[in-house]
Motif scaffolding. Sequence first.
Motif, PDB file in Angstrom:
ATOM      1  N   LEU A   4      -0.148   1.232  -3.793  1.00 23.99           N
ATOM      2  CA  LEU A   4      -1.283   0.283  -3.679  1.00 23.99           C
ATOM      3  C   LEU A   4      -1.683  -0.040  -5.121  1.00 23.99           C
ATOM      4  N   THR A  13     -10.215  -1.874   1.096  1.00 19.41           N
ATOM      5  CA  THR A  13      -9.398  -1.290  -0.110  1.00 19.41           C
ATOM      6  C   THR A  13      -8.159  -2.018  -0.450  1.00 19.41           C
ATOM      7  N   ILE A  14      -7.623  -2.615  -0.135  1.00 17.41           N
ATOM      8  CA  ILE A  14      -6.673  -3.624  -0.414  1.00 17.41           C
ATOM      9  C   ILE A  14      -7.139  -4.705  -1.252  1.00 17.41           C
ATOM     10  N   THR A  17      -6.382   6.210  -2.694  1.00 15.17           N
ATOM     11  CA  THR A  17      -5.523   5.144  -2.293  1.00 15.17           C
ATOM     12  C   THR A  17      -4.173   5.598  -2.698  1.00 15.17           C
ATOM     13  N   SER A  18      -3.030   5.108  -2.156  1.00 13.52           N
ATOM     14  CA  SER A  18      -1.682   5.223  -2.698  1.00 13.52           C
ATOM     15  C   SER A  18      -1.485   4.846  -4.118  1.00 13.52           C
ATOM     16  N   ASP A  42      -4.009  -0.597   2.814  1.00 12.07           N
ATOM     17  CA  ASP A  42      -3.395   0.839   2.353  1.00 12.07           C
ATOM     18  C   ASP A  42      -2.376   1.451   3.206  1.00 12.07           C
ATOM     19  N   GLU A  80      -8.181  -3.380  -4.774  1.00 13.03           N
ATOM     20  CA  GLU A  80      -7.137  -3.198  -5.772  1.00 13.03           C
ATOM     21  C   GLU A  80      -6.495  -4.486  -6.335  1.00 13.03           C
TER      22      GLU A  80
END
Length: 608
Positions: A587, A513-514, A583-584, A432, A517
């Motif tokens: 992303l 996290t990436i 998260t953004s 992220d 997603e």
Amino acid sequence: MDINIGAVDARKPACNDICSPPSGTVSTIQNSISPTVINSSEATLGRHLARRLVQVGITDVFSVPGDFNLTLLDHLIAEPGLNLVGCCNELNAGYAADGYARSRGVGACVVTFTVGGLSVINAIAGAYSENLPLICIVGGPNSNDYGTNRILHHTIGIPDFSQELRCFQTVTCYQAVVNNLEDAHEQIDTAISTSLKESKPVYISISCNLPAIPHPTFSREPVPFSLAPKLSNKLGLEAAVEAAAEFLNKAVKPVLVGGPKLRLAKACDAFVELADACGYALAVMPSAKGLVPEHHPHFIGTYWGAVSTAFCAEIVESADAYLFAGPIFNDYSSVGYSLLLKKEKAIILQPDRVVIANGPAFGCVLMKDFLRELGKRLRHNNTAYENYNRIYVPEGHPLKCQPREPLRVNVLFEHIQKMLSSETAVIAETGDSWFNCQKLKLPPSCGYEFQMQYGSIGWSVGATLGYAQAVPEKRVIAFIGDGSFQVTAQDVSTMLRCGQRSIIFLINNGGYTIEVEIHDGPYNVIKNWNYTALVDAIHNGEGKCWTTKVRCEEELIEAIDTATGPRKDSLCFIEVIVHKDDTSKELLEWGSRVSACQQPSSQSSVNV
């Protein structure tokens, strides 16, 4: 014209042009000592290699000792202009050389045979994908063992010593196996010059019994390198410029988009000169962030399809002509091959090739030459930029935090923005941090690096070490996820030993996290560590180090004030604890599109 490269004080300019020779010029390496007869004790292979590294601008070599390279390390240490930086493992040594090369223009690491070589190879592959000149030196078997049918330790147990070489052949542009002194000088020089010319890593294996042996070929100060220039085909250049100018001058609202291969082509300055001349709206692809000054009057942000910075994609994708200089269209940069671009509207410019829409392609045309000549032929047209100004709405600010409210990532990066200056550089880890750091507005001369093509998690720890070692006058600010940090955490100790003063923001959200997603599962959850306690243990009272945890905005403000004030000369480690789902939005969008293109039913393809 001769250009001296590799001087110790040669730093990377704001556009990130590396210090290997510009295409189209004859370049030599500055020789600081006039050719003289060298003392026999210094006329050795090891000292020759050391002198060559210094000549090309390397003052720090990242290493891990092993029995096959120990004598070589002795001779590297003996070189006054060279500093040996011992790393905790080979992977980090390679990542550090990668980060160093991004700033200094060329980097080097030294490891031992096979167990070290195969450990460092992942970092070398990353440098290859990112077009970085990197010299990977391996201490090899005793020259007397070749051809004897002996089985050596640190091998896979067969009397064939070529396994490591075969592995490196796919991720380096040249390989030199130095197991005799007669051609050692030539092999070393060819390897180093090839790395500089091709802007790729090279592999040099040196037999462990050779570094200390004097030889007549090393008895004089080495002649400076002379690197043959790359030249454009003059007629091809003229034809390409004429066709491109005709194409763009007919357009109503053309735009320019810079790509990551601007660095490889050493064409950053030429690209900006073209933007100055033509008045087009100017954007960059995500992996080119930092290569183009963001304070340019016509800069409109990062073009990344559906996750572009605000209003940038609308201008690029609605243009009737776009010039992409040095792009890489992979599944990540194209957001799952979902860019709304059309080939018939595009000029695709690679380091030595120009392709114009569905029409002609021109080879043997160097990007820098093409951009400079094109700038003389384009009519000024700022329509696209004017359109951007009409639709642009200034970005809002995150919702105001309540007292002691858990910290949100968007609030974190609002405060990070205020930390940036010409005296800082940003390192963004895979995850992220890619998306949050893309939204940072880089001040003039603020460095920026991340590894998008290869995307190896953990890269940023070693890269921070190497980058900070190359430009000690800048303060590196690194953004690393907890999952990535667990891969390469050990070399925080090397940062401390080197007296570095970087600021590491460890973003602790409990997982990868990436990956969550893209495709979630229990494998994306990691064991939580007490990260500040770990760094305190690594510190162990030696060197300057300060750590803290922050959970809310008030604590973040206090931590930043301390890191930039009383602790400005220390390595500062700030663990930022955020919610696992914080998260953004970029992303979230990007992850769903990349996931879709990885499914069996996916039939998407890039349009350009």
